[in-house]
Design an enzyme around this catalytic site. Structure first.
Site, PDB file in Angstrom:
ATOM      1  N   TYR A   1      56.358 -49.444-110.181  1.00  0.00           N
ATOM      2  CA  TYR A   1      55.481 -48.420-109.832  1.00  0.00           C
ATOM      3  C   TYR A   1      55.052 -47.889-111.166  1.00  0.00           C
ATOM      4  CZ  TYR A   1      53.762 -44.080-107.879  1.00  0.00           C
ATOM      5  OH  TYR A   1      53.133 -43.146-107.459  1.00  0.00           O
TER       6      TYR A   1
ATOM      7  N   PHE B   1      22.650 -45.472-104.263  1.00  0.00           N
ATOM      8  CA  PHE B   1      23.381 -46.277-103.658  1.00  0.00           C
ATOM      9  C   PHE B   1      24.234 -45.325-102.506  1.00  0.00           C
ATOM     10  CE2 PHE B   1      27.029 -48.980-102.474  1.00  0.00           C
ATOM     11  CZ  PHE B   1      26.375 -49.885-102.052  1.00  0.00           C
ATOM     12  N   THR B   2      24.310 -45.989-101.396  1.00  0.00           N
ATOM     13  CA  THR B   2      24.971 -45.470-100.380  1.00  0.00           C
ATOM     14  C   THR B   2      26.231 -44.501-100.576  1.00  0.00           C
ATOM     15  OG1 THR B   2      26.011 -47.292 -99.660  1.00  0.00           O
ATOM     16  CG2 THR B   2      23.818 -46.984 -98.575  1.00  0.00           C
TER      17      THR B   2
ATOM     18  N   ASP C   1      26.854 -47.468-113.755  1.00  0.00           N
ATOM     19  CA  ASP C   1      27.506 -48.247-112.473  1.00  0.00           C
ATOM     20  C   ASP C   1      27.481 -49.496-113.046  1.00  0.00           C
ATOM     21  OD1 ASP C   1      28.275 -49.606-110.276  1.00  0.00           O
ATOM     22  OD2 ASP C   1      27.167 -48.382-108.664  1.00  0.00           O
TER      23      ASP C   1
ATOM     24  N   LYS D   1      32.725 -56.931-107.128  1.00  0.00           N
ATOM     25  CA  LYS D   1      31.534 -57.764-107.201  1.00  0.00           C
ATOM     26  C   LYS D   1      31.593 -58.874-108.362  1.00  0.00           C
ATOM     27  CE  LYS D   1      30.025 -54.306-104.490  1.00  0.00           C
ATOM     28  NZ  LYS D   1      30.843 -53.355-103.892  1.00  0.00           N
TER      29      LYS D   1
ATOM     30  N   ARG E   1      19.345 -52.886 -94.813  1.00  0.00           N
ATOM     31  CA  ARG E   1      19.153 -51.938 -96.196  1.00  0.00           C
ATOM     32  C   ARG E   1      17.801 -51.360 -95.990  1.00  0.00           C
ATOM     33  NH1 ARG E   1      24.196 -51.615 -98.814  1.00  0.00           N
ATOM     34  NH2 ARG E   1      24.256 -50.218 -96.780  1.00  0.00           N
TER      35      ARG E   1
ATOM     36  N   PHE F   1      25.696 -46.599 -91.310  1.00  0.00           N
ATOM     37  CA  PHE F   1      25.312 -47.855 -91.312  1.00  0.00           C
ATOM     38  C   PHE F   1      26.308 -48.877 -90.989  1.00  0.00           C
ATOM     39  CE2 PHE F   1      26.663 -49.144 -95.475  1.00  0.00           C
ATOM     40  CZ  PHE F   1      26.589 -47.694 -95.968  1.00  0.00           C
TER      41      PHE F   1
HETATM   42  N1  F0G Z   1      28.066 -49.376-106.480  1.00  0.00           N
HETATM   43  C1  F0G Z   1      27.250 -50.229-106.238  1.00  0.00           C
HETATM   44  C2  F0G Z   1      26.026 -50.547-106.829  1.00  0.00           C
HETATM   45  C3  F0G Z   1      27.713 -51.077-105.086  1.00  0.00           C
HETATM   46  O1  F0G Z   1      27.000 -51.911-104.703  1.00  0.00           O
HETATM   47  C4  F0G Z   1      28.932 -50.865-104.221  1.00  0.00           C
HETATM   48  C5  F0G Z   1      29.434 -51.457-103.357  1.00  0.00           C
HETATM   49  C6  F0G Z   1      29.673 -49.671-104.913  1.00  0.00           C
HETATM   50  C7  F0G Z   1      29.159 -48.847-105.729  1.00  0.00           C
HETATM   51  C8  F0G Z   1      30.891 -49.035-103.926  1.00  0.00           C
HETATM   52  O2  F0G Z   1      31.937 -49.894-104.422  1.00  0.00           O
HETATM   53  O3  F0G Z   1      32.594 -51.207-102.163  1.00  0.00           O
HETATM   54  O4  F0G Z   1      33.775 -51.094-104.233  1.00  0.00           O
HETATM   55  O5  F0G Z   1      33.837 -49.212-102.792  1.00  0.00           O
HETATM   56  N2  F0G Z   1      28.555 -52.371-102.516  1.00  0.00           N
HETATM   57  C9  F0G Z   1      29.063 -53.098-101.439  1.00  0.00           C
HETATM   58  C10 F0G Z   1      27.722 -53.898-101.141  1.00  0.00           C
HETATM   59  C11 F0G Z   1      29.532 -52.477-100.117  1.00  0.00           C
HETATM   60  O6  F0G Z   1      27.874 -54.599 -99.883  1.00  0.00           O
HETATM   61  O7  F0G Z   1      26.593 -53.935-101.611  1.00  0.00           O
HETATM   62  P1  F0G Z   1      33.030 -50.378-103.330  1.00  0.00           P
END
Ligand code: F0G
Length: 470
Positions: free
Chosen positions: A84, A136-137, A227, A270, A394, A461
């Site tokens: 842990y 970014f979303t 980021d 990624k 997108r 989405f």
């Molecule tokens: N920042 C970027 C630039 C991203 O592309 C993503 C996720 C995140 C943050 C969030 O990270 O998914 O690990 O919580 N992108 C994915 C995509 C979902 O399909 O582009 P996460």
């Protein structure tokens, strides 16, 4: 025609590149009939996020968590220390991130949005403004949930799919300075810089831009947070396109870039070649104290942050592999190969082709569909119906609603993303994808668009449902 791929080969002293790995384990995939695909898409409400993976032939939904791990990473999984507290894998990971990215302090999280939550809660106060190089979303949502408002300061070229600017992810420094003067530096907790810019098509930020940004932030006493999700890919573009970087390694460029920022958050799903994982890293001791305290509330103890010990080991190894030059050349080369096939057929894509995906310009596919008929959502559905290839919208669906007015946001970019997982598909898969897109392009006049029948409150989405308009 001298292709970009050929240029890549020449640059690295070979005639062409090939995958720097061979396949040791395979996972079968199935092809279905058009009738079966129609049924699956109906069941999924015309949303590719709601398809079952088993019903997908080639899965280009995302490059997130979908990479193949190497034999070394799998071997590392067997060395998981699942204590842990104080797992040996944590210390290895911490040392690796400090060495490769160059930041002083490290906090693990379960994935990128876990890190976004912590950094947003730590730095943003109610009424703050967060400038960034395109939204970014999940990033923007966490900034909003913490009380901030996101403001886009990316260069104008980023909003134009046809513009071939080599660094379409750059911040427009004049726009940023105007914003600082408008709202005051005290209301800007940090500049949110992403390399590469996902929503603009995987477009990079130049070293010159981050240096100038650092100087501007210093003048106003504003933090610069990165980021770093696809920063290794960003660094490949710096080496390829920016004067003075030809002879540097991706690893050297990455460390230099990060040195201009105060900290970073990471979706390790990624660049870092793992199926799950994330982190935060900062140089400021007080910010670190706060993050290390908050992580235990939301993620897990500060020596695992939501990851298993084995996940941390795989991540440490994946991070090392992610900055190897031969890996990145092949990674970006594969994406570019798909882009060039489509370009040769005059199919409209975002240019230049970015790091992780080829983005189709749905406005050009379906100029007869207004944006509230969801052209990109329609195009993603049509590609799945044609071949079982899964892609992602997108455009207007991803952009969501303005929290103040409640109206749709109407982004200028209305795109479909064909995202390549790392080390998963071969060139023949890419050929199949290109041929499918071409067949949809040839029938583009028949598209009628979609209507939304269900809309969730957050990040719509992922779960929204649609039905075809007739
Ligand atoms: N920042 C970027 C630039 C991203 O592309 C993503 C996720 C995140 C943050 C969030 O990270 O998914 O690990 O919580 N992108 C994915 C995509 C979902 O399909 O582009 P996460």
């Amino acid at each position: 025609m001298k292709t970009i791929l050929k240029t890549m080969g020449e640059q690295y002293g070979r005639r062409s590149w090939a995958e720097p790995w061979k396949i040791k384990m395979v996972e079968p995939i199935k092809v279905m009939t058009p009738q079966e695909r129609r049924k699956c898409l109906e069941d999924a409400g015309y949303n590719t996020f709601l398809l079952r993976s088993e019903d997908v032939y080639i899965d280009l939904l995302t490059d997130s968590g979908t990479s193949s791990m190497s034999d070394r990473q799998w071997a590392g999984m067997m060395l998981g220390d699942e204590a842990y507290a104080g797992s040996r894998n944590f210390y290895r990971l911490e040392e690796t991130i400090q060495r490769i990215y160059g930041y002083r302090y490290f906090v693990p999280t379960h994935q990128g949005r876990g890190a976004e939550n912590l950094i947003s809660q730590t730095l943003i106060k109610q009424g703050d403004v967060v400038p960034g190089n395109m939204y970014f979303t999940t990033t923007r949502l966490h900034q909003e949930l913490a009380g901030g408002t996101f403001r886009d300061v990316v260069i104008e070229e980023a909003h134009d799919p046809a513009n071939e600017h080599p660094f379409k992810g750059n911040v427009d420094l004049a726009k940023l300075e105007r914003l600082i003067q408008e709202v005051g530096a005290s209301r800007i907790p940090y500049v949110s810089l992403a390399g590469t810019v996902n929503m603009a098509g995987g477009q990079p930020v130049s070293m010159a831009n981050v240096k100038a940004l650092r100087a501007l932030c210093d003048r106003y006493g504003i933090r610069l947070m990165l980021d770093a999700t696809r920063m290794a890919e960003n660094c490949f573009f710096i080496r390829e396109r920016e004067h003075g970087y030809r002879d540097k390694t991706v690893a050297e460029i990455l460390k230099e870039f990060c040195s201009f920022t105060d900290g970073a958050w990471m979706s390790a799903k990624k660049d870092s070649l793992v199926n799950i994982g994330g982190w935060l890293a900062v140089n400021d001791g007080e910010v670190f104290e706060e993050l290390r305290n908050l992580v235990v509330v939301y993620e897990g103890l500060h020596t695992y942050g939501g990851m298993a010990g084995r996940d941390m080991e795989a991540l440490a190894i994946g991070t090392e592999e992610s900055v190897q030059d031969n890996h990145i050349i092949c990674r970006i080369g594969q994406v570019r190969y798909l882009g060039e096939l489509l370009e040769n057929w005059d199919i409209p894509i975002v240019k230049p082709v970015g790091g992780h995906a080829v983005f189709l310009d749905a406005r050009k596919f379906y100029p007869h569909l207004s944006q509230d008929r969801f052209p990109a959502q329609t195009l993603a559905s049509d590609i799945y119906l044609d071949s079982g290839v899964r892609s992602m919208e997108r455009g207007i669906v991803s952009a969501g609603r303005d929290p103040e007015t409640g109206h749709h946001r109407y982004p200028r970019l209305e795109l479909v993303r064909l995202t390549l997982p790392r080390r998963v598909y071969t060139q023949s898969h890419i050929d199949v994808v290109a041929e499918s897109v071409r067949s949809v392009w040839d029938r583009r006049h028949e598209a009628k668009g979609l209507e939304m029948t269900y809309e969730p409150r957050y990040l719509r989405f992922f779960q929204a449902r649609f039905k075809p308009l007739s």
